[in-house]
Write an enzyme that holds these catalytic residues in place. Structure first.
Site, mmCIF file in Angstrom:
data_model
loop_
_atom_site.group_PDB
_atom_site.id
_atom_site.type_symbol
_atom_site.label_atom_id
_atom_site.label_comp_id
_atom_site.label_asym_id
_atom_site.label_seq_id
_atom_site.Cartn_x
_atom_site.Cartn_y
_atom_site.Cartn_z
ATOM 1 N N HIS A 131 -11.165 14.818 22.662
ATOM 2 C CA HIS A 131 -11.676 14.692 21.297
ATOM 3 C C HIS A 131 -12.637 13.511 21.319
ATOM 4 C CE1 HIS A 131 -12.108 14.498 17.029
ATOM 5 N NE2 HIS A 131 -11.420 13.375 16.906
ATOM 6 N N LYS A 136 0.835 -1.207 0.000
ATOM 7 C CA LYS A 136 0.000 0.000 0.000
ATOM 8 C C LYS A 136 0.863 1.248 0.000
ATOM 9 C CE LYS A 136 -3.798 2.557 0.852
ATOM 10 N NZ LYS A 136 -3.272 3.908 1.100
ATOM 11 N N GLN A 185 -12.350 3.376 13.767
ATOM 12 C CA GLN A 185 -13.607 3.448 14.503
ATOM 13 C C GLN A 185 -14.736 2.921 13.627
ATOM 14 O OE1 GLN A 185 -14.337 7.403 15.880
ATOM 15 N NE2 GLN A 185 -16.250 6.900 16.926
ATOM 16 N N THR A 190 -12.989 22.090 16.515
ATOM 17 C CA THR A 190 -13.022 23.549 16.467
ATOM 18 C C THR A 190 -13.313 24.041 15.056
ATOM 19 O OG1 THR A 190 -11.569 23.814 18.391
ATOM 20 C CG2 THR A 190 -11.610 25.622 16.803
ATOM 21 N N SER A 203 4.630 -0.620 19.853
ATOM 22 C CA SER A 203 5.528 -1.149 18.825
ATOM 23 C C SER A 203 6.013 -0.050 17.886
ATOM 24 C CB SER A 203 4.811 -2.243 18.032
ATOM 25 O OG SER A 203 5.606 -2.678 16.950
ATOM 26 N N SER A 236 -3.608 15.678 17.655
ATOM 27 C CA SER A 236 -4.488 16.538 16.850
ATOM 28 C C SER A 236 -5.610 17.133 17.687
ATOM 29 C CB SER A 236 -5.067 15.766 15.666
ATOM 30 O OG SER A 236 -5.735 14.594 16.089
ATOM 31 N N ALA A 252 -2.494 11.306 15.384
ATOM 32 C CA ALA A 252 -3.838 11.503 14.845
ATOM 33 C C ALA A 252 -4.793 10.378 15.208
ATOM 34 C CB ALA A 252 -3.773 11.643 13.322
ATOM 35 N N THR A 253 -4.258 9.214 15.559
ATOM 36 C CA THR A 253 -5.078 8.025 15.778
ATOM 37 C C THR A 253 -5.935 8.164 17.036
ATOM 38 O OG1 THR A 253 -3.278 6.735 14.808
ATOM 39 C CG2 THR A 253 -4.994 5.509 15.952
ATOM 40 N N GLY A 306 -3.447 2.443 13.111
ATOM 41 C CA GLY A 306 -4.239 1.905 14.207
ATOM 42 C C GLY A 306 -5.569 1.384 13.733
#
Length: 317
Positions: free
Chosen positions: A179, A43, A86, A153, A105, A147, A122-123, A83
């Protein structure tokens, strides 16, 4: 080694968010070098090929390639987008068990390269995983950034701008806290053109006040709505990550609502949480402690307590 002495960003995880973020970096000409790392090497190779084929159209063509953790040694910034995703019906906090092990890891592999730059996480759940990154890396907390509520916002400013028919850039309002489900709007400090938003709706009656609350609920629940409709959120957060990256690499001293470590501000300690902070080449220069009313203080402490209860399962504090 760096090819040109410029800025290097390593993106770990080239799924929807990571690839969209790299695309934003390319289109905005923010970094000189972009390295893509993914557990699915094929990828990352394919993404690097695809980006390079469009380099001729970029405003400031970057060197971009698929790499490995050794490339982190000379990186200015490592951005973790890897990660578990969701799923519909899941909260961000539901992801923590899956992602803590993944992050240990990743972060240990980055640090083994000799990395001395900054982390941007960001995860989700981003506040928890930013704390984990800080713990696993051993870096000073100002060099580990999440993040946070930067996208919340932005959503808030967009919806308020839409309601009041003004450009979102001219809406000054923050979402702070986790968040996630316990985040909160800082209505007491929200204004448009220097006029408090609460004052703008005073003459419009109770329905206008209710509409403001509906706007916040739509901000808080936006991710659930997008995930239900298209499976994941990635363009908005990618642009937010690009904004934080520009503030770092260009040493802007910009105020952005990121996940920052608190050790006293807002009456909280030992937690990463979304607050306005000054961002520059060294990471988080300082946390901006805006004045909250009593209700906002209580909601913020509840948000921090929610995060701390999750952290207690994984870290001795």
């Amino acid at each position: 080694m760096k090819n040109n002495g410029g800025t290097r960003v390593v993106v770990i995880g080239t799924g929807f968010v990571g690839a969209s973020y790299a695309f934003a970096l390319m289109n905005q000409g923010i970094a000189d070098e972009i390295v893509l790392i993914d557990a699915n090497e094929s990828k990352a190779i394919g993404d690097a090929m695809d980006f390079n084929h469009g380099k001729v159209f970029a405003p400031k063509p970057a060197d971009i390639w698929h790499g490995d953790y050794d490339d982190c040694r000379d990186a200015d910034l490592v951005v973790i987008c890897a990660g578990a995703n969701q799923k519909p019906g899941e909260t961000r906090l539901d992801l923590v068990d899956k992602n803590i092990a993944i992050f240990r890891s990743i972060v240990e592999s980055v640090m083994a390269s000799g990395f001395q730059g900054l982390f941007l996480v960001a995860t989700n759940p981003v506040d928890i995983l930013t704390y984990a990154t800080w713990k696993f890396s051993g870096l000073p907390h100002e060099r580990v950034i999440g993040s946070g509520t930067i996208l919340d916002t932005a959503r808030f400013r967009f919806l308020l701008g839409e309601y009041f028919s003004v450009a979102p850039q001219n809406v000054h309002a923050y979402i702070i806290g986790e968040h996630g489900d316990t985040e909160l709007p800082v209505w007491s400090q929200a204004d448009i053109g220097g006029v408090p938003i609460r004052k703008l709706v005073e003459s419009k009656g109770e329905e206008a006040q209710k509409e403001l609350e509906r706007i916040f609920v739509n901000v808080r629940d936006a991710a659930y709505q997008i995930i239900e409709k298209k499976g994941a959120t990635y363009y908005g957060i990618a642009m937010g990550l690009a904004r934080v990256t520009r503030a770092i690499l260009h040493n802007e001293n910009a105020i952005l609502t990121v996940s920052a470590y608190l050790d006293g501000p807002y009456g909280e300690r030992d937690v990463y949480i979304g607050v306005p902070a000054v961002i520059n080449r060294n990471g988080i220069r300082e946390v901006i402690e805006i004045e909250l009313n009593d209700d906002e203080k209580n909601r913020f402490h509840h948000s921090a307590a929610t995060l701390k209860s999750v952290l207690a399962r994984f870290f001795t504090r």
